[in-house]
Enzyme design. Sequence first.
Site, PDB file in Angstrom:
ATOM      1  N   LEU A 288       2.296   7.254  -0.311  1.00 57.38           N
ATOM      2  CA  LEU A 288       1.464   7.212  -1.516  1.00 57.38           C
ATOM      3  C   LEU A 288      -0.013   7.238  -1.135  1.00 57.38           C
ATOM      4  O   LEU A 288      -0.419   6.665  -0.118  1.00 57.38           O
ATOM      5  CB  LEU A 288       1.776   5.960  -2.325  1.00 57.38           C
ATOM      6  N   HIS A 289      -0.794   7.902  -1.973  1.00 55.57           N
ATOM      7  CA  HIS A 289      -2.230   8.024  -1.719  1.00 55.57           C
ATOM      8  C   HIS A 289      -2.987   7.854  -3.021  1.00 55.57           C
ATOM      9  O   HIS A 289      -2.418   7.999  -4.114  1.00 55.57           O
ATOM     10  CB  HIS A 289      -2.551   9.369  -1.047  1.00 55.57           C
ATOM     11  N   SER A 290      -4.267   7.532  -2.914  1.00 56.12           N
ATOM     12  CA  SER A 290      -5.090   7.326  -4.104  1.00 56.12           C
ATOM     13  C   SER A 290      -5.176   8.606  -4.907  1.00 56.12           C
ATOM     14  O   SER A 290      -5.230   9.708  -4.356  1.00 56.12           O
ATOM     15  CB  SER A 290      -6.486   6.841  -3.701  1.00 56.12           C
TER      16      SER A 290
ATOM     17  N   HIS B 266      -0.514   7.235  -5.773  1.00 59.67           N
ATOM     18  CA  HIS B 266      -0.199   5.817  -5.900  1.00 59.67           C
ATOM     19  C   HIS B 266       0.267   5.561  -7.327  1.00 59.67           C
ATOM     20  O   HIS B 266      -0.286   6.104  -8.270  1.00 59.67           O
ATOM     21  CB  HIS B 266      -1.439   4.971  -5.580  1.00 59.67           C
TER      22      HIS B 266
END
Length: 123
Positions: A43-45, A31
Amino acid sequence: MKYYSEITEWGEEALMFLEDESLNFIILFNHGAPEELKEVAVLHSKSEVLSPLVAGDTLYFGDKQFEITAVGEEAQRTFKELGHCTLCFNGESEAKMPGYINVKGNEKISAADIYVGCQIKII
């Protein structure tokens, strides 16, 4: 567990690669990726990669399970530093590109499997 993260959002064009049978991949980024990459990325953490990813590891993508079959020579570094790789659902034993992580599973992944909060785990 080697890795844990959750999907936060994706760009307008991010799932088109998954829908094309000849491509069958998604592009992952942490992200906060640059705007020009957001359009094509899931997107990912941001999360820490606790140990190197290798063929034979298990990837859990939501409720679906996949075996990692190949890790490209650059994928280790880019995934660790940027949360970035091209996750290919082709099951091939050699990564065609340096940033690819290839996986195979019993179930096909689809756009419906991509949602905010979807867990990405690697064991």
